[in-house]
Design a protein around this motif. Structure first.
Motif, PDB file in Angstrom:
ATOM      1  N   ALA A 176       0.827  -1.213   0.000  1.00  0.00           N
ATOM      2  CA  ALA A 176       0.000   0.000   0.000  1.00  0.00           C
ATOM      3  C   ALA A 176       0.857   1.257   0.000  1.00  0.00           C
ATOM      4  N   LEU A 177       1.888   1.276   0.847  1.00  0.00           N
ATOM      5  CA  LEU A 177       2.733   2.465   0.945  1.00  0.00           C
ATOM      6  C   LEU A 177       3.534   2.706  -0.329  1.00  0.00           C
ATOM      7  N   ARG A 178       3.877   1.641  -1.031  1.00  0.00           N
ATOM      8  CA  ARG A 178       4.724   1.784  -2.217  1.00  0.00           C
ATOM      9  C   ARG A 178       3.915   2.041  -3.489  1.00  0.00           C
ATOM     10  N   HIS A 179       2.751   1.420  -3.613  1.00  0.00           N
ATOM     11  CA  HIS A 179       2.072   1.413  -4.903  1.00  0.00           C
ATOM     12  C   HIS A 179       0.732   2.145  -4.934  1.00  0.00           C
ATOM     13  N   VAL A 180       0.131   2.427  -3.790  1.00  0.00           N
ATOM     14  CA  VAL A 180      -1.194   3.046  -3.782  1.00  0.00           C
ATOM     15  C   VAL A 180      -1.048   4.551  -3.614  1.00  0.00           C
TER      16      VAL A 180
END
Length: 489
Positions: free
Chosen positions: A184-188
């Motif tokens: 979530a932190l990297r891609h969203v």
């Protein structure tokens, strides 16, 4: 405007993130019932403690789920979603390590708070991230994969209970969270706080969120539930719960930006459909809570066998819910919303055949199949009718209210049904005592469903042409109706 395409690498990562997050909460709502007998045995818990093991989670989730969506709008949807996942995992760890039933119940209440943040947050991330041309398909995939998770839940829960132990039903959430949060932190992408999606697909400002309303709503549910579980002896608490409910309505009516906008109930169709929801999901909540115990305590099934026994119901919903929705579009919702509850009532009466040494093929499976058929006929048309009963711009809040109503109904049913059926605090330790109480409880559930069918036949009408339609076409969660997104065009 969101511009992530579903076919892109980022789009796939976003979908994975939201499915993992929502699956944590969905798995928990289906697997815990199967683990209840072992939890009671290991922690020397009474029946009321087992009721609270289920209800502590549903209480905070039902009371706070509308507020959870508002927090995401205000502070950022990814941020609140990630906080919810971390919170849920930490509470799950505490559940898995709980040395007493009191600690387990407290941890389950904390789990519900995390669920109230991540459940609406997962859908909000799809709404805020994907290009409008891809959003409906993304929501459909999200709901489909979530349905698969709901179907696997009882089987997986039973396998864990019979294998490494019931604590792993909760500990399983920790590795899921460890995978979900970094993705979530990297891609969203973060969607800006202080906004929510408008009807046109743009963003509109979001006002203050209604903490007082959420507290009063949860307090009302909690006090009434406590009075019911404690064998009805705490009448003063029941009165206090009703008073808190009245105060909740008063506060919501006066607030400029309420958590629960009461004017939405000006639609008679919407109000009637939510009363039907209370009836059917109240019956479902009591049925699934007691059936998981009946199969193990009375019929002698293992946890794995009990969980597997209920799989056909979810499988039928996953396979045929979309077709049921299409049929209701053609013939109108009145017949499905009348026939569906009657089929489910028949299934609950068929469950009276399940006693000691019950044969699965001749005693259990017929009831499970009829239950699944009834839910196929009922659930998709109910969701579609709820959305069609309000303006397009209010589809999200209408779905959230309906989802919360279903959870509240299950909460009250799990609290009240053992009392109405005369189950003592040690009933689940005696096959004969539990079987006798189960035989009294199933006709009560069937009667509530018949009331729901009568209300549907009397009050439900065909929606106007061109109204909003559900995006969650495939649905496998037997405990609540699907959440639907805002911002329809």
């Amino acid at each position: 405007m969101p511009d992530v395409r579903l076919a892109s690498s980022q789009g796939k990562w976003i979908l994975l993130t939201t499915v993992l997050g929502s699956s944590m909460a969905m798995l928990d709502s289906t697997v815990v019932n199967v683990a209840l007998p072992r939890i009671g045995e290991d922690l020397n818990a009474s029946l009321s403690a087992l009721q609270w093991t289920v209800n502590a989670y549903m209480l905070t989730l039902a009371g706070l789920i509308l507020l959870g969506g508002s927090l995401g709008d205000q502070y950022g949807r990814r941020k609140v979603f990630v906080i919810g996942v971390v919170w849920f995992a930490a509470a799950s760890l505490l559940c898995g390590l709980a040395p007493t039933d009191a600690v387990l119940i407290g941890a389950r209440a904390l789990q519900g708070i995390g669920g109230a943040l991540l459940t609406p947050g997962s859908l909000a991330l799809i709404q805020a991230s994907f290009h409008p041309d891809d959003r409906a398909r993304a929501v459909g995939l999200w709901s489909g994969f979530g349905g698969i998770g709901a179907a696997v839940g009882p089987f997986l829960g039973g396998w864990l209970v019979d294998g490494p132990g019931w604590r792993w039903v909760f500990l399983l959430n920790v590795p899921l969270a460890l995978l979900c949060v970094p993705v979530a932190l990297r891609h969203v992408p973060e969607s800006s706080g202080g906004t929510s999606r408008s009807e046109s697909g743009g963003e509109r400002s979001h006002g203050r969120f209604d903490v007082l309303g959420a507290v009063l709503g949860a307090l009302a549910l909690g006090l009434v539930t406590y009075a019911l579980i404690e064998a009805g002896t705490l009448a003063l608490l029941a009165v206090a719960g009703v008073a808190a409910g009245v105060a909740f309505v008063y506060v919501e009516k006066r607030r400029q930006d309420p958590m629960l906008p009461l004017d939405i109930f000006a639609s008679r169709q919407f109000t009637a459909l939510n009363v039907v929801t209370l009836c059917v999901y109240g019956a479902f909540g009591g049925y699934f809570f007691l059936t998981a115990l009946q199969l193990q305590v009375v019929a002698g099934y293992s946890a794995l066998a009990a969980g597997t026994a209920l799989l056909p119901t979810t499988a039928l919903m996953l396979l045929f819910s979309a077709r049921s929705g299409a049929l209701a579009d053609r013939i109108g919702p009145r017949i499905p919303l009348t026939v569906g509850p009657l089929l489910c009532a028949t299934a609950m009466l068929l469950m009276l055949r399940v006693g000691k040494d019950a044969n699965y093929l001749t005693d259990v499976l017929p009831a499970v199949l009829v239950q699944g058929l009834g839910m196929v006929v009922l659930v998709a048309p109910l969701t579609a009718s709820v959305l069609a009963s309000v303006d397009t711009a209010r589809a999200g809040i209408a779905s959230g209210i309906n989802n919360a109503a279903a959870r509240a109904a299950s909460l009250i049913a799990v609290a009240a049904l053992p009392l109405l059926a005369g189950m003592g605090p040690e009933a689940y330790r005696s096959a004969d005592a539990f079987d006798a109480a189960f035989d009294r409880a199933m006709p009560i559930c069937a009667g509530v469903l018949v009331v729901g069918a009568a209300l549907s036949f009397t009050l439900v009408r065909r929606p106007a042409p061109g109204c909003v339609r559900p995006e969650c076409r495939h649905h496998g969660n037997v405990t609540t109706p699907p959440l639907e997104a805002e911002g329809r065009t």
